[in-house]
Design a protein around this motif. Sequence first.
Motif, PDB file in Angstrom:
ATOM      1  N   LYS A 242       0.825  -1.214   0.000  1.00 12.80           N
ATOM      2  CA  LYS A 242       0.000   0.000   0.000  1.00 12.80           C
ATOM      3  C   LYS A 242       0.854   1.256   0.000  1.00 12.80           C
ATOM      4  O   LYS A 242       0.531   2.219  -0.668  1.00 12.80           O
ATOM      5  CB  LYS A 242      -1.072  -0.027   1.093  1.00 12.80           C
ATOM      6  CG  LYS A 242      -0.653   0.212   2.487  1.00 12.80           C
ATOM      7  CD  LYS A 242      -1.847   0.030   3.437  1.00 12.80           C
ATOM      8  CE  LYS A 242      -1.712  -1.241   4.230  1.00 12.80           C
ATOM      9  NZ  LYS A 242      -2.737  -1.493   5.205  1.00 12.80           N
ATOM     10  N   GLU A 243       1.964   1.259   0.710  1.00 14.42           N
ATOM     11  CA  GLU A 243       2.694   2.529   0.793  1.00 14.42           C
ATOM     12  C   GLU A 243       3.374   2.928  -0.514  1.00 14.42           C
ATOM     13  O   GLU A 243       3.491   4.100  -0.792  1.00 14.42           O
ATOM     14  CB  GLU A 243       3.646   2.589   1.988  1.00 14.42           C
ATOM     15  CG  GLU A 243       4.864   1.738   1.936  1.00 14.42           C
ATOM     16  CD  GLU A 243       5.762   1.910   3.175  1.00 14.42           C
ATOM     17  OE1 GLU A 243       5.807   3.001   3.759  1.00 14.42           O
ATOM     18  OE2 GLU A 243       6.428   0.933   3.547  1.00 14.42           O
ATOM     19  N   TYR A 246       0.006   2.340  -3.679  1.00 12.66           N
ATOM     20  CA  TYR A 246      -1.287   2.961  -3.374  1.00 12.66           C
ATOM     21  C   TYR A 246      -2.457   2.022  -3.648  1.00 12.66           C
ATOM     22  O   TYR A 246      -3.604   2.464  -3.775  1.00 12.66           O
ATOM     23  CB  TYR A 246      -1.480   4.294  -4.135  1.00 12.66           C
ATOM     24  CG  TYR A 246      -0.250   5.186  -4.149  1.00 12.66           C
ATOM     25  CD1 TYR A 246       0.602   5.246  -3.049  1.00 12.66           C
ATOM     26  CD2 TYR A 246       0.067   5.965  -5.258  1.00 12.66           C
ATOM     27  CE1 TYR A 246       1.732   6.051  -3.052  1.00 12.66           C
ATOM     28  CE2 TYR A 246       1.195   6.779  -5.274  1.00 12.66           C
ATOM     29  CZ  TYR A 246       2.030   6.810  -4.171  1.00 12.66           C
ATOM     30  OH  TYR A 246       3.146   7.610  -4.177  1.00 12.66           O
ATOM     31  N   HIS A 248      -4.989  -0.708  -2.248  1.00  9.28           N
ATOM     32  CA  HIS A 248      -5.468  -1.101  -0.928  1.00  9.28           C
ATOM     33  C   HIS A 248      -5.073  -2.558  -0.639  1.00  9.28           C
ATOM     34  O   HIS A 248      -5.380  -3.451  -1.412  1.00  9.28           O
ATOM     35  CB  HIS A 248      -6.992  -0.951  -0.870  1.00  9.28           C
ATOM     36  CG  HIS A 248      -7.573  -1.500   0.391  1.00  9.28           C
ATOM     37  ND1 HIS A 248      -8.712  -2.257   0.404  1.00  9.28           N
ATOM     38  CD2 HIS A 248      -7.136  -1.427   1.672  1.00  9.28           C
ATOM     39  CE1 HIS A 248      -8.960  -2.627   1.654  1.00  9.28           C
ATOM     40  NE2 HIS A 248      -8.019  -2.134   2.438  1.00  9.28           N
ATOM     41  N   THR A 349       4.587   4.613  -9.920  1.00  7.29           N
ATOM     42  CA  THR A 349       4.587   5.523  -8.766  1.00  7.29           C
ATOM     43  C   THR A 349       6.025   5.907  -8.410  1.00  7.29           C
ATOM     44  O   THR A 349       6.975   5.294  -8.883  1.00  7.29           O
ATOM     45  CB  THR A 349       3.949   4.847  -7.542  1.00  7.29           C
ATOM     46  OG1 THR A 349       4.647   3.628  -7.302  1.00  7.29           O
ATOM     47  CG2 THR A 349       2.475   4.549  -7.771  1.00  7.29           C
ATOM     48  N   PRO A 354       7.305   7.820  -1.822  1.00 11.43           N
ATOM     49  CA  PRO A 354       5.856   7.738  -2.010  1.00 11.43           C
ATOM     50  C   PRO A 354       5.136   8.950  -1.412  1.00 11.43           C
ATOM     51  O   PRO A 354       5.634   9.573  -0.472  1.00 11.43           O
ATOM     52  CB  PRO A 354       5.464   6.456  -1.276  1.00 11.43           C
ATOM     53  CG  PRO A 354       6.659   5.984  -0.544  1.00 11.43           C
ATOM     54  CD  PRO A 354       7.844   6.717  -1.029  1.00 11.43           C
ATOM     55  N   ARG A 355       3.990   9.262  -2.002  1.00 16.10           N
ATOM     56  CA  ARG A 355       3.246  10.455  -1.577  1.00 16.10           C
ATOM     57  C   ARG A 355       2.888  10.385  -0.083  1.00 16.10           C
ATOM     58  O   ARG A 355       2.644   9.302   0.459  1.00 16.10           O
ATOM     59  CB  ARG A 355       1.978  10.620  -2.428  1.00 16.10           C
ATOM     60  CG  ARG A 355       0.942   9.543  -2.167  1.00 16.10           C
ATOM     61  CD  ARG A 355      -0.228   9.654  -3.140  1.00 16.10           C
ATOM     62  NE  ARG A 355      -1.242   8.650  -2.797  1.00 16.10           N
ATOM     63  CZ  ARG A 355      -2.144   8.190  -3.636  1.00 16.10           C
ATOM     64  NH1 ARG A 355      -2.178   8.613  -4.896  1.00 16.10           N
ATOM     65  NH2 ARG A 355      -3.025   7.287  -3.240  1.00 16.10           N
TER      66      ARG A 355
END
Length: 364
Positions: A242-243, A246, A248, A349, A354-355
Amino acid sequence: DKGEHKHFMHKEIHEQPASLARVFGSLIDLQKGRLSGDLDKVDFSGVRRVVLVACGTAYYAASVAKYWFEEFADLPVELDVASEFRYRSTPLRDDDMAIFVSQSGETADTLAAVRHVKGRVRAVLAVVNVPTSSIAREADHVLEILAGPEIGVASTKAYVGQLALLAALALKAGKDNGLVGTDAETSLAVAMAALPRLVSETLSLEPMVQQVAATMVSARDTLFLGRGVLAPLAFEAALKLKEISYIHAEGYAAGELKHGPIALIDEHVPVIVFASSGPLFEKTISNVQEVIARGARVTLITDPQGAVLAKGIGDHMLIVPAVREELAPFVHSIVAQLLAYHVAVLKGTDVDQPRNLAKSVTVE
Ligand code: M6R
């Protein structure tokens, strides 16, 4: 410098045979087949409970260690994330050993938790990658995971280094309280010393992991399952995915599936299962059958014997090297890291940054 690698995360994943050899080298005297070095300064005699506190990935490493302290040392373990632990009125005793796990040694909640227990327990141990960090400075004893600088925001080699340190520490606890005799110590020490080579073999699964990753890129939800010592590994695998991608992802103890999450399952939810052959294998496989019956696409990660026993169940199988059951997280974690990495790369990504995330979380 990323060298030949596209991302720091990839570089750090591939550094693990070396970083693991370094940390085990600091903990084990292979000639004698004994624990040694830094562990000598920690004494568990008379300790009645272990308190394990951390955040994020470090917490998942601590969660694996709970199984080891129970198994090797017969010690009860109080385990929590720092942001909860520090605000609870957990009873603390002078025969508690408190262990704080943090790559950076600067995580605000973990540092506050250190301050919360200081002076109220037998000793405060800091398991860190940065020996000059705040958490290291405030602890009674510092144990270094020797992973080297970790740049990627998603922790990989630090996690595996934390596992290594904690496995050896749990063994030391068993030795100090008389539960682990010389033969058992030698056999586990030898098994641990073989892990860098087995991790290196696991890395060669990368092209196959990449193929599985390609089947997950368009998923909205994913599920990671494991049992026993591989249950917390499933939580860590979900966090990793997830990190950086993104997508789930949820990690579940395989036996919990039927208590709710199975309602999520359909053919659009990839299910990744970590299972080593051993006493828990059949139970996990029957959980896998339950999800297959609901149309799930399953990837099974198991060892050679598990592959035979599983009789081709699921859509994909990744076969990790055979290893003692207690130490299975070391090889399975490599697959989890590679999987998250390749899904993220395929999604495009920002893998290393990561965001919304920071390498070190210094806010509470
Ligand atoms: O530096 P720390 O080990 O204390 O950091 C704890 C977490 O913030 C960290 O593990 C975080 O969960 C990572 N981004 C996971 O990959």
